[in-house]
Scaffold this active site. Structure first.
Site, PDB file in Angstrom:
ATOM      1  N   SER A  33       0.942  -1.184   0.037  1.00 60.19           N
ATOM      2  CA  SER A  33      -0.107   0.061  -0.167  1.00 60.19           C
ATOM      3  C   SER A  33       0.869   1.150  -0.113  1.00 60.19           C
ATOM      4  O   SER A  33       2.142   1.194  -0.445  1.00 60.19           O
ATOM      5  CB  SER A  33      -0.900  -0.050   1.153  1.00 60.19           C
ATOM      6  OG  SER A  33      -1.904   0.942   1.175  1.00 60.19           O
ATOM      7  N   ASN A  34       0.526   2.541   0.409  1.00 61.41           N
ATOM      8  CA  ASN A  34       1.393   3.802   0.475  1.00 61.41           C
ATOM      9  C   ASN A  34       0.605   4.563   1.635  1.00 61.41           C
ATOM     10  O   ASN A  34      -0.478   3.985   2.273  1.00 61.41           O
ATOM     11  CB  ASN A  34       1.092   4.388  -0.923  1.00 61.41           C
ATOM     12  CG  ASN A  34      -0.454   4.702  -1.196  1.00 61.41           C
ATOM     13  OD1 ASN A  34      -1.009   5.486  -0.276  1.00 61.41           O
ATOM     14  ND2 ASN A  34      -0.933   3.950  -2.289  1.00 61.41           N
ATOM     15  N   TYR A  35       1.190   5.608   1.941  1.00 58.09           N
ATOM     16  CA  TYR A  35       1.043   6.454   3.057  1.00 58.09           C
ATOM     17  C   TYR A  35      -0.295   7.265   3.197  1.00 58.09           C
ATOM     18  O   TYR A  35      -0.250   8.141   3.936  1.00 58.09           O
ATOM     19  CB  TYR A  35       2.326   7.556   3.352  1.00 58.09           C
ATOM     20  CG  TYR A  35       3.490   6.601   3.856  1.00 58.09           C
ATOM     21  CD1 TYR A  35       3.463   5.941   5.074  1.00 58.09           C
ATOM     22  CD2 TYR A  35       4.537   6.546   2.965  1.00 58.09           C
ATOM     23  CE1 TYR A  35       4.487   5.620   5.517  1.00 58.09           C
ATOM     24  CE2 TYR A  35       5.694   6.003   3.610  1.00 58.09           C
ATOM     25  CZ  TYR A  35       5.514   5.315   4.819  1.00 58.09           C
ATOM     26  OH  TYR A  35       6.767   4.897   5.314  1.00 58.09           O
ATOM     27  N   SER A  36      -1.004   7.221   2.244  1.00 56.63           N
ATOM     28  CA  SER A  36      -2.272   7.954   1.974  1.00 56.63           C
ATOM     29  C   SER A  36      -3.362   7.802   3.306  1.00 56.63           C
ATOM     30  O   SER A  36      -3.474   6.789   3.598  1.00 56.63           O
ATOM     31  CB  SER A  36      -3.055   7.963   0.749  1.00 56.63           C
ATOM     32  OG  SER A  36      -4.314   8.347   0.679  1.00 56.63           O
ATOM     33  N   ALA A 100      -4.840   7.715  -3.847  1.00 59.46           N
ATOM     34  CA  ALA A 100      -3.541   7.144  -4.046  1.00 59.46           C
ATOM     35  C   ALA A 100      -3.787   5.739  -4.404  1.00 59.46           C
ATOM     36  O   ALA A 100      -3.334   4.835  -3.576  1.00 59.46           O
ATOM     37  CB  ALA A 100      -2.610   7.440  -2.803  1.00 59.46           C
TER      38      ALA A 100
END
Ligand code: CTP
Ligand code: CA
Length: 225
Positions: A33-36, A100
């Site tokens: 995943s990502n930091y959004s 994101a």
């Protein structure tokens, strides 16, 4: 914020906002995943609702609560986000893609937890996710389509390229290397780019204020003023 003090300039519009990250599962206990955090998208959804729009918020996993009066559709993966968005596309007049989306997903998801025994290293094969915004650009019709660009270098050049490639009416360019811009903070520093080359650099402001500016710009462009 009191709705009575807001311009009711989005009455009759259905605004679709995507927000948050997507999660791409590796196995039952792990994901890519990502930091959004979803903060920018949720701020947009709230602001559009306060201005009288009907709002569909397609959200990846986020700790935030749905803004009052907004229809939230919860999804996990990019594939699910794509299906949810296309499902509701016929109802939409304005779409804002703040999510994101993970660009890649594991090529295979393991049904069982991947075990570490007998393995000193592990490589993960990834395959590309569909580009939801690019697909929407191809099916735009008379809708107004807004994208975000998260960049760490060559902000304007990259953002303009994406705006053209995805057939957008407005691009919000976000330099995510700045501490008070981008992921998981309450402030943002963005530039609004238009297909005609016009560009506006907004100063640092809260994501609620950025949302208001984006909606103002959408409305002036739609009305041609
Ligand atoms: N986006 C999307 N589907 C994807 C990837 C991105 O809809 N699979 C959307 C995002 O919601 C955003 C815009 O496309 O509005 C730009 O996302 P960004 O990550 O900045 O650009 P990419 O086109 O994915 O290119 P890259 O990450 O390589 O810079
Ligand atoms: Ca991307």
């Amino acid at each position: 914020t009191l709705a009575v003090l807001m311009p009711q300039d989005l009455v009759g519009e259905t605004v679709l906002v995507t927000a948050g990250p997507t999660r791409e599962e590796i196995d039952p206990v792990r994901f890519v995943s990502n930091y959004s955090s979803g903060k920018m998208g949720y701020a947009l959804a709230r602001a559009a609702r306060l201005r009288g729009a009907r709002v569909l918020l397609v959200s990846g996993p986020s700790a935030l609560t749905a803004p009052w009066g907004v229809e939230r559709i919860c999804v996990v993966s990019a594939e699910e986000m794509r299906n949810a968005v296309l499902d509701r596309w016929g109802e939409v007049s304005i779409a804002i893609k703040a999510a994101a989306v993970a660009d890649y997903r594991p090529a295979r998801r393991s049904e069982r937890k991947v075990k570490k025994a007998d393995r000193e290293s592990l490589s993960l094969e990834l395959e590309k996710n569909p580009d939801i915004l690019a697909e929407l650009g191809l099916r735009k019709g008379d809708r107004f389509l807004v994208g975000f660009a998260a960049e760490t270098c060559d902000l304007l050049e990259n953002a303009r390229k994406k705006m053209r490639a995805k057939n957008l009416d407005l691009m919000v360019a976000n330099d995510v290397t700045q501490e008070r811009a981008g992921f998981d903070v309450d402030t943002n520093i963005v530039r609004l780019l238009q297909p005609d080359g016009t560009e506006e650099a907004l100063p640092e402001m809260t994501k609620d204020e950025v949302a208001r500016h984006i909606l103002d710009r959408i409305q002036s462009l739609r009305k041609g003023t």
